[in-house]
Structure formats: structure tokens, C-alpha cells
Write a protein that holds these residues in place. Structure first.
Motif, PDB file in Angstrom:
ATOM      1  N   TYR A 142       8.162  59.217 -24.708  1.00 42.91           N
ATOM      2  CA  TYR A 142       9.575  59.021 -24.370  1.00 42.91           C
ATOM      3  C   TYR A 142      10.264  60.379 -24.239  1.00 42.91           C
ATOM      4  CZ  TYR A 142      14.514  57.885 -24.921  1.00 42.91           C
ATOM      5  OH  TYR A 142      15.872  57.800 -24.743  1.00 42.91           O
ATOM      6  N   ALA A 143       9.963  61.303 -25.162  1.00 40.20           N
ATOM      7  CA  ALA A 143      10.553  62.641 -25.111  1.00 40.20           C
ATOM      8  C   ALA A 143      10.137  63.377 -23.842  1.00 40.20           C
ATOM      9  CB  ALA A 143      10.153  63.437 -26.350  1.00 40.20           C
ATOM     10  N   ILE A 144       8.900  63.185 -23.415  1.00 40.48           N
ATOM     11  CA  ILE A 144       8.433  63.819 -22.174  1.00 40.48           C
ATOM     12  C   ILE A 144       9.154  63.214 -20.978  1.00 40.48           C
ATOM     13  CG2 ILE A 144       6.438  64.096 -20.642  1.00 40.48           C
ATOM     14  CD1 ILE A 144       4.675  64.137 -23.185  1.00 40.48           C
ATOM     15  N   LEU A 145       9.223  61.886 -20.941  1.00 39.62           N
ATOM     16  CA  LEU A 145       9.863  61.205 -19.815  1.00 39.62           C
ATOM     17  C   LEU A 145      11.326  61.589 -19.667  1.00 39.62           C
ATOM     18  CD1 LEU A 145       9.977  59.013 -17.594  1.00 39.62           C
ATOM     19  CD2 LEU A 145      10.317  57.325 -19.415  1.00 39.62           C
ATOM     20  N   THR A 146      12.044  61.670 -20.763  1.00 40.04           N
ATOM     21  CA  THR A 146      13.496  61.887 -20.715  1.00 40.04           C
ATOM     22  C   THR A 146      13.905  63.336 -20.977  1.00 40.04           C
ATOM     23  OG1 THR A 146      13.747  61.298 -23.064  1.00 40.04           O
ATOM     24  CG2 THR A 146      13.902  59.500 -21.445  1.00 40.04           C
ATOM     25  N   ASP A 147      12.946  64.246 -20.945  1.00 35.32           N
ATOM     26  CA  ASP A 147      13.232  65.674 -21.166  1.00 35.32           C
ATOM     27  C   ASP A 147      14.379  66.127 -20.262  1.00 35.32           C
ATOM     28  OD1 ASP A 147      13.282  68.436 -21.337  1.00 35.32           O
ATOM     29  OD2 ASP A 147      11.105  68.672 -21.199  1.00 35.32           O
ATOM     30  N   PRO A 148      15.494  66.568 -20.829  1.00 31.88           N
ATOM     31  CA  PRO A 148      16.646  66.955 -20.006  1.00 31.88           C
ATOM     32  C   PRO A 148      16.372  68.116 -19.054  1.00 31.88           C
ATOM     33  CG  PRO A 148      16.969  67.604 -22.302  1.00 31.88           C
ATOM     34  CD  PRO A 148      15.778  66.712 -22.267  1.00 31.88           C
ATOM     35  N   GLN A 149      15.309  68.883 -19.303  1.00 34.72           N
ATOM     36  CA  GLN A 149      14.972  69.991 -18.418  1.00 34.72           C
ATOM     37  C   GLN A 149      14.301  69.516 -17.128  1.00 34.72           C
ATOM     38  OE1 GLN A 149      15.936  73.155 -19.118  1.00 34.72           O
ATOM     39  NE2 GLN A 149      16.922  72.206 -20.897  1.00 34.72           N
ATOM     40  N   THR A 150      13.744  68.313 -17.148  1.00 33.69           N
ATOM     41  CA  THR A 150      13.012  67.827 -15.978  1.00 33.69           C
ATOM     42  C   THR A 150      13.520  66.489 -15.449  1.00 33.69           C
ATOM     43  OG1 THR A 150      11.373  66.803 -17.442  1.00 33.69           O
ATOM     44  CG2 THR A 150      10.910  69.038 -16.658  1.00 33.69           C
ATOM     45  N   TYR A 151      14.255  65.754 -16.260  1.00 34.26           N
ATOM     46  CA  TYR A 151      14.684  64.410 -15.867  1.00 34.26           C
ATOM     47  C   TYR A 151      15.727  64.479 -14.755  1.00 34.26           C
ATOM     48  CZ  TYR A 151      15.867  59.464 -16.468  1.00 34.26           C
ATOM     49  OH  TYR A 151      16.057  58.116 -16.273  1.00 34.26           O
ATOM     50  N   ASP A 152      15.481  63.736 -13.693  1.00 29.98           N
ATOM     51  CA  ASP A 152      16.379  63.722 -12.535  1.00 29.98           C
ATOM     52  C   ASP A 152      17.158  62.411 -12.525  1.00 29.98           C
ATOM     53  OD1 ASP A 152      17.687  63.848 -10.120  1.00 29.98           O
ATOM     54  OD2 ASP A 152      15.871  63.996  -8.893  1.00 29.98           O
ATOM     55  N   GLU A 153      18.432  62.460 -12.873  1.00 27.79           N
ATOM     56  CA  GLU A 153      19.252  61.256 -12.934  1.00 27.79           C
ATOM     57  C   GLU A 153      19.505  60.650 -11.555  1.00 27.79           C
ATOM     58  OE1 GLU A 153      22.818  62.292 -14.958  1.00 27.79           O
ATOM     59  OE2 GLU A 153      21.843  62.446 -16.943  1.00 27.79           O
ATOM     60  N   GLN A 154      19.310  61.429 -10.514  1.00 28.64           N
ATOM     61  CA  GLN A 154      19.543  60.944  -9.147  1.00 28.64           C
ATOM     62  C   GLN A 154      18.282  60.378  -8.504  1.00 28.64           C
ATOM     63  OE1 GLN A 154      22.749  60.880  -8.243  1.00 28.64           O
ATOM     64  NE2 GLN A 154      23.093  61.824 -10.255  1.00 28.64           N
ATOM     65  N   ALA A 155      17.151  60.456  -9.181  1.00 31.09           N
ATOM     66  CA  ALA A 155      15.898  59.948  -8.612  1.00 31.09           C
ATOM     67  C   ALA A 155      15.970  58.432  -8.467  1.00 31.09           C
ATOM     68  CB  ALA A 155      14.720  60.342  -9.500  1.00 31.09           C
ATOM     69  N   ARG A 156      15.402  57.914  -7.382  1.00 27.56           N
ATOM     70  CA  ARG A 156      15.427  56.479  -7.124  1.00 27.56           C
ATOM     71  C   ARG A 156      14.070  56.026  -6.575  1.00 27.56           C
ATOM     72  NH1 ARG A 156      19.178  57.365  -9.708  1.00 27.56           N
ATOM     73  NH2 ARG A 156      21.392  56.915  -9.324  1.00 27.56           N
ATOM     74  N   LEU A 157      13.642  54.850  -6.997  1.00 28.28           N
ATOM     75  CA  LEU A 157      12.441  54.219  -6.489  1.00 28.28           C
ATOM     76  C   LEU A 157      12.861  53.240  -5.412  1.00 28.28           C
ATOM     77  CD1 LEU A 157       9.442  54.520  -7.416  1.00 28.28           C
ATOM     78  CD2 LEU A 157       9.732  52.325  -8.588  1.00 28.28           C
ATOM     79  N   GLN A 158      12.374  53.429  -4.191  1.00 30.63           N
ATOM     80  CA  GLN A 158      12.795  52.596  -3.073  1.00 30.63           C
ATOM     81  C   GLN A 158      12.316  51.152  -3.241  1.00 30.63           C
ATOM     82  OE1 GLN A 158      14.887  53.696  -0.582  1.00 30.63           O
ATOM     83  NE2 GLN A 158      14.979  55.443  -1.963  1.00 30.63           N
ATOM     84  N   GLY A 159      13.189  50.208  -2.883  1.00 35.53           N
ATOM     85  CA  GLY A 159      12.823  48.802  -2.906  1.00 35.53           C
ATOM     86  C   GLY A 159      12.880  48.152  -4.270  1.00 35.53           C
ATOM     87  N   LEU A 160      13.432  48.840  -5.273  1.00 33.92           N
ATOM     88  CA  LEU A 160      13.463  48.277  -6.625  1.00 33.92           C
ATOM     89  C   LEU A 160      14.454  47.123  -6.693  1.00 33.92           C
ATOM     90  CD1 LEU A 160      12.219  48.729  -9.464  1.00 33.92           C
ATOM     91  CD2 LEU A 160      14.341  49.935 -10.043  1.00 33.92           C
ATOM     92  N   ARG A 161      13.995  46.000  -7.179  1.00 36.03           N
ATOM     93  CA  ARG A 161      14.808  44.800  -7.326  1.00 36.03           C
ATOM     94  C   ARG A 161      14.546  44.188  -8.704  1.00 36.03           C
ATOM     95  NH1 ARG A 161      16.220  46.942  -3.349  1.00 36.03           N
ATOM     96  NH2 ARG A 161      16.589  46.086  -1.259  1.00 36.03           N
ATOM     97  N   ALA A 162      15.187  43.068  -8.955  1.00 36.85           N
ATOM     98  CA  ALA A 162      14.943  42.299 -10.172  1.00 36.85           C
ATOM     99  C   ALA A 162      14.350  40.950  -9.793  1.00 36.85           C
ATOM    100  CB  ALA A 162      16.235  42.101 -10.943  1.00 36.85           C
ATOM    101  N   MET A 163      13.396  40.471 -10.585  1.00 38.00           N
ATOM    102  CA  MET A 163      12.895  39.105 -10.430  1.00 38.00           C
ATOM    103  C   MET A 163      13.463  38.303 -11.595  1.00 38.00           C
ATOM    104  SD  MET A 163       8.817  39.796 -11.288  1.00 38.00           S
ATOM    105  CE  MET A 163       8.435  38.171 -11.974  1.00 38.00           C
ATOM    106  N   VAL A 164      14.249  37.270 -11.264  1.00 36.83           N
ATOM    107  CA  VAL A 164      15.020  36.571 -12.295  1.00 36.83           C
ATOM    108  C   VAL A 164      14.790  35.069 -12.205  1.00 36.83           C
ATOM    109  CG1 VAL A 164      16.777  38.384 -12.247  1.00 36.83           C
ATOM    110  CG2 VAL A 164      17.099  36.343 -10.845  1.00 36.83           C
ATOM    111  N   ALA A 165      14.786  34.427 -13.374  1.00 36.47           N
ATOM    112  CA  ALA A 165      14.635  32.975 -13.449  1.00 36.47           C
ATOM    113  C   ALA A 165      15.272  32.501 -14.747  1.00 36.47           C
ATOM    114  CB  ALA A 165      13.162  32.571 -13.403  1.00 36.47           C
ATOM    115  N   PRO A 166      15.903  31.331 -14.726  1.00 36.63           N
ATOM    116  CA  PRO A 166      16.475  30.777 -15.964  1.00 36.63           C
ATOM    117  C   PRO A 166      15.390  30.569 -17.017  1.00 36.63           C
ATOM    118  CG  PRO A 166      17.279  29.577 -14.040  1.00 36.63           C
ATOM    119  CD  PRO A 166      16.155  30.460 -13.562  1.00 36.63           C
ATOM    120  N   ASN A 167      15.738  30.848 -18.259  1.00 38.79           N
ATOM    121  CA  ASN A 167      14.831  30.635 -19.396  1.00 38.79           C
ATOM    122  C   ASN A 167      13.562  31.476 -19.326  1.00 38.79           C
ATOM    123  OD1 ASN A 167      16.567  28.555 -20.468  1.00 38.79           O
ATOM    124  ND2 ASN A 167      15.743  27.205 -18.880  1.00 38.79           N
ATOM    125  N   GLN A 168      13.628  32.577 -18.592  1.00 37.82           N
ATOM    126  CA  GLN A 168      12.545  33.549 -18.542  1.00 37.82           C
ATOM    127  C   GLN A 168      13.147  34.944 -18.652  1.00 37.82           C
ATOM    128  OE1 GLN A 168       9.329  33.450 -18.517  1.00 37.82           O
ATOM    129  NE2 GLN A 168       8.618  31.519 -17.657  1.00 37.82           N
TER     130      GLN A 168
END
Length: 230
Positions: free
Chosen positions: A169-195
Motif C-alpha cells: 500500500y505504501a508503494i502504491l500510494t507513495d506521494p513521490q510517484t502517485y499520479d492523482e490524474q492517472a485514469r484507466l480507460q473504460g473503467l465502469r462499475a458492475m452493479v446488482a441489488p443484493n450483491q
């Protein structure tokens, strides 16, 4: 103006191609099972990591894919479900209603997986090489950062949280390397009631990429010509 029109056409094509309606899928398990990373969240301890699902209909029936949870209001259960594919900003879908995350939270969630992809832990469709070093801990770290992104009280320093998860987690969120503007194209949510709602990537089909490339090429040629003539 023509260049701008071509670029708008590319964006419109991408948006159209990226939309999917529903998928039928079944939750199988968290990767690693009882060996999955433990994470203290609020007053409870949870398995954190890659959530394995299987398509139960359509051309990909029987194929498994892994993703991440974006919903702390429901339990993951192994019932087959029809999931709607929606914008992350419109999630979660909870029985009895819930306040949608909104775009700011959706962007924070997207930045987490985009930075994980930049590190090579997952690919652009959220899938991972399960043989990579510390796969389980890395997936746990991604899940922890996602839960934190939508406001869950994640406790990385708890004795109940696995140390290797906290380290990654510390590696992933390292403030020296973490890019808050980075985006993964096509990211959506899969949603269903009671799941539990999950992340899902809607890929552009090859034909869409080809068309977009052609339009980009046209736009680029026109820009170059204008500069030469100007």
C-alpha cells in the motif's frame, strides 16, 4: 476547425463503443481464499484482494475474471446475478437506496487502479499475473486503497492488517510517484441489488481502435498541412 471535429468524432466513437448494458456473472471467491490478505476496516477485519468472478452467459460463458469491490454495504455471495454496467460515479446500487459516489470519488477510485497498472501489478482490464511476486499482497493493497478512496476507515497500522499488504500500500500510494490524474480507460462499475458492486472495464473493440486511429491520422495530417501553409 476540421481537426477539432475529427477529435470530437474520436471521443464520440470511444464513448459509444465503451457502453455495455449488462453481464451475467457469479462471484467465486477472493483470490487466495483463506490465504488472502487481511485488512482492518473500521471495527472489522476483512479479506482484501482480487475478487474472482465467472461469466454465466454469452460468448464468454465459463470464463473467469478478477476485479475489485467498491461497495461496503452489501455482501459478496455466490448467487448468479445480472449486473448493470454503469459509471462508477453512479455507484453503488444498494437495496433500499444509497447516495451515488459522484465524479470526484469515481476519479479517486480510477486513479488507484491506474497507478497500480502503471506499476505493472494489473493490466488495463484489472487482470493480473497471479505468478508475480507477492500477488496476493499487491491485490490487497489495491483493494485497501480503493476502499479508502470512497471513504472507508482503513487501518494500515492495525495488528490485524497483514504487514505485506501495508508495505505494498505504501508503494502504491507513495506521494513521490502517485499520479492523482492517472485514469484507466473504460473503467465502469458492475452493479446488482443484493450483491457487492465491483469495478469492470469495458474495452474498445478492435474496429473502434482502427477507426479512431484513422480519424487521428486525418487530424494529424491536417494539422501539419496547416502549419506548413501558415
Amino acid at each position: 476547425m476540421k481537426t477539432r471535429i475529427a477529435m470530437i468524432a474520436v471521443c464520440a466513437l470511444a464513448a459509444t463503443a465503451a457502453v455495455a448494458d449488462t453481464i451475467d456473472a457469479q462471484y467465486i471467491e477472493v483470490a487466495g481464499g483463506s490465504n488472502a490478505s487481511h485488512l482492518r476496516v473500521g471495527g472489522g477485519t476483512y479479506y482484501a484482494g482480487h475478487m474472482v468472478h465467472e461469466y454465466t452467459s454469452g460468448p464468454r460463458q465459463g470464463e473467469r475474471f478478477s476485479t475489485f469491490c467498491i461497495d461496503f454495504s452489501e455482501y459478496a455471495n455466490t448467487d448468479n446475478a445480472t449486473y448493470d454496467i454503469i459509471d462508477v460515479a453512479s455507484a453503488p446500487v444498494v437495496d433500499g437506496g444509497a447516495t451515488p459516489y459522484g465524479q470526484a470519488t469515481a476519479d479517486r477510485i480510477n486513479a488507484v487502479v491506474a497507478n497500480a497498472a502503471a506499476l505493472g501489478w494489473i493490466d488495463g482490464r484489472l487482470q493480473a499475473d497471479t505468478q508475480q511476486t507477492d500477488y496476493i499482497a499487491k491485490m490487497g493493497a489495491i483493494q485497501a486503497a480503493i476502499w479508502e478512496a470512497f471513504g472507508s476507515p482503513v487501518h494500515l497500522n492495525s495488528s490485524r492488517t497483514h504487514d505485506d499488504l501495508a508495505d505494498y500500500y505504501a508503494i502504491l500510494t507513495d506521494p513521490q510517484t502517485y499520479d492523482e490524474q492517472a485514469r484507466l480507460q473504460g473503467l465502469r462499475a458492475m452493479v446488482a441489488p443484493n450483491q457487492q458492486d465491483m469495478l469492470y472495464v469495458v474495452p474498445l473493440p478492435p474496429a473502434a481502435f482502427a477507426g479512431a486511429g484513422l480519424l487521428m491520422g486525418i487530424a494529424g495530417v491536417r494539422t501539419v498541412r496547416r502549419r506548413r501553409n501558415g
